[in-house]
Scaffold this motif. Structure first.
Motif, PDB file in Angstrom:
ATOM      1  N   LYS A  23      -4.663  -3.105   2.091  1.00  0.00           N
ATOM      2  CA  LYS A  23      -4.708  -1.650   1.338  1.00  0.00           C
ATOM      3  C   LYS A  23      -4.378  -0.177   2.309  1.00  0.00           C
ATOM      4  CE  LYS A  23      -6.011   0.992  -2.321  1.00  0.00           C
ATOM      5  NZ  LYS A  23      -7.147   1.752  -3.995  1.00  0.00           N
ATOM      6  N   ILE A  26      -1.393  -1.053   4.264  1.00  0.00           N
ATOM      7  CA  ILE A  26       0.031  -1.294   3.046  1.00  0.00           C
ATOM      8  C   ILE A  26      -0.012   0.740   3.013  1.00  0.00           C
ATOM      9  CG2 ILE A  26       1.768  -0.455   1.266  1.00  0.00           C
ATOM     10  CD1 ILE A  26       0.163  -3.984   0.964  1.00  0.00           C
ATOM     11  N   ASN A  27      -0.763   1.714   3.453  1.00  0.00           N
ATOM     12  CA  ASN A  27      -0.900   2.986   2.881  1.00  0.00           C
ATOM     13  C   ASN A  27      -1.286   3.837   4.204  1.00  0.00           C
ATOM     14  OD1 ASN A  27      -0.305   2.939  -0.456  1.00  0.00           O
ATOM     15  ND2 ASN A  27      -2.028   2.312  -0.022  1.00  0.00           N
ATOM     16  N   GLN A  28      -1.208   3.239   5.447  1.00  0.00           N
ATOM     17  CA  GLN A  28      -1.615   3.967   6.428  1.00  0.00           C
ATOM     18  C   GLN A  28      -0.296   5.270   6.635  1.00  0.00           C
ATOM     19  OE1 GLN A  28      -2.821   1.765   8.911  1.00  0.00           O
ATOM     20  NE2 GLN A  28      -2.400   2.871  11.464  1.00  0.00           N
ATOM     21  N   ASN A  29       1.169   5.422   6.435  1.00  0.00           N
ATOM     22  CA  ASN A  29       1.672   6.328   6.902  1.00  0.00           C
ATOM     23  C   ASN A  29       1.659   7.362   5.914  1.00  0.00           C
ATOM     24  OD1 ASN A  29       2.580   5.014   4.527  1.00  0.00           O
ATOM     25  ND2 ASN A  29       4.562   5.469   5.153  1.00  0.00           N
ATOM     26  N   LYS A  30       0.305   7.204   4.870  1.00  0.00           N
ATOM     27  CA  LYS A  30       0.137   8.184   4.307  1.00  0.00           C
ATOM     28  C   LYS A  30      -1.043   9.809   4.188  1.00  0.00           C
ATOM     29  CE  LYS A  30       1.737   5.940  -0.116  1.00  0.00           C
ATOM     30  NZ  LYS A  30       0.904   5.547  -1.678  1.00  0.00           N
ATOM     31  N   GLN A  36      -5.227   8.374  10.293  1.00  0.00           N
ATOM     32  CA  GLN A  36      -4.659   6.537  10.974  1.00  0.00           C
ATOM     33  C   GLN A  36      -5.550   6.318  11.993  1.00  0.00           C
ATOM     34  OE1 GLN A  36      -0.228   6.831  11.443  1.00  0.00           O
ATOM     35  NE2 GLN A  36      -0.170   8.339   9.871  1.00  0.00           N
ATOM     36  N   LYS A  89      -9.648  11.312   1.066  1.00  0.00           N
ATOM     37  CA  LYS A  89      -8.735  10.414   1.165  1.00  0.00           C
ATOM     38  C   LYS A  89      -9.373   8.865   0.685  1.00  0.00           C
ATOM     39  CE  LYS A  89      -4.471  12.991   1.801  1.00  0.00           C
ATOM     40  NZ  LYS A  89      -3.868  13.293   2.708  1.00  0.00           N
ATOM     41  N   SER A  93      -9.405   5.875  -1.847  1.00  0.00           N
ATOM     42  CA  SER A  93      -8.831   4.601  -1.446  1.00  0.00           C
ATOM     43  C   SER A  93      -9.876   3.386  -1.975  1.00  0.00           C
ATOM     44  CB  SER A  93      -8.519   4.591  -0.237  1.00  0.00           C
ATOM     45  OG  SER A  93      -7.042   5.554   0.445  1.00  0.00           O
TER      46      SER A  93
END
Length: 119
Positions: A23, A26-30, A36, A89, A93
Motif C-alpha cells: 500500500k 503504490i501510494n508513495q508518490n502521494k 518518501q 498521513k 494509511s
C-alpha cells in the motif's frame, strides 16, 4: 518471506507486512519527498530487523517479533521528528490495521517513545 517460512493468511507476512508495504509503495508518490525518504528508511529497517529476529521463530513468534520491531524502526528512522501533518498521513494509511488489537498497543508504545525522545 512467506515463501521461506509459510505462515498462511493469518501470518504476519500475508495479513500485515505485505499488504501495508505494498500500500505504501503504490501510494508513495502521494507523499512529500521527506515522507518518501522516511518510508524507504522504515521499510528497510523493518525488513532487516524482522528477518534477524524471526529466523528460528514459530509463526506466532514471528508475528509478535515483527510487530515489536515497528516501534523501534519508526523511532530510529525519524518518525518522532515528523510534523503532525506528516504523522497523520502515515496513520491514515494504516487505518485498516486498527482492526488488530496489537496495532493499538504498538501505537501507544510509539507515542510513549516519541514523547520520551522529544523530552
Amino acid at each position: 518471506m512467506e515463501q521461506e517460512k509459510s505462515c498462511g493468511s493469518k501470518g504476519y507476512w500475508k495479513e500485515f507486512g505485505y499488504p501495508y508495504c505494498t500500500k505504501f509503495l503504490i501510494n508513495q508518490n502521494k507523499f512529500s519527498p521527506r515522507l518518501q525518504r522516511w518510508l524507504t528508511d522504515v521499510r528497510e529497517c523493518l525488513q532487516v530487523r524482522v528477518s534477524e529476529s524471526t529466523q528460528q521463530a514459530s509463526c506466532s513468534q514471528t508475528y509478535r517479533a515483527a510487530m515489536d520491531s515497528h516501534v523501534s524502526c519508526y523511532v530510529d528512522t525519524g518518525f518522532c521528528e515528523l510534523n503532525m501533518a506528516e504523522r497523520f498521513k502515515i496513520y491514515w494509511s494504516l487505518k485498516g490495521a486498527l482492526r488488530h488489537q496489537i496495532t493499538w498497543k504498538e501505537a501507544r508504545l510509539l507515542r510513549h517513545a516519541c514523547n520520551e525522545k522529544l523530552d
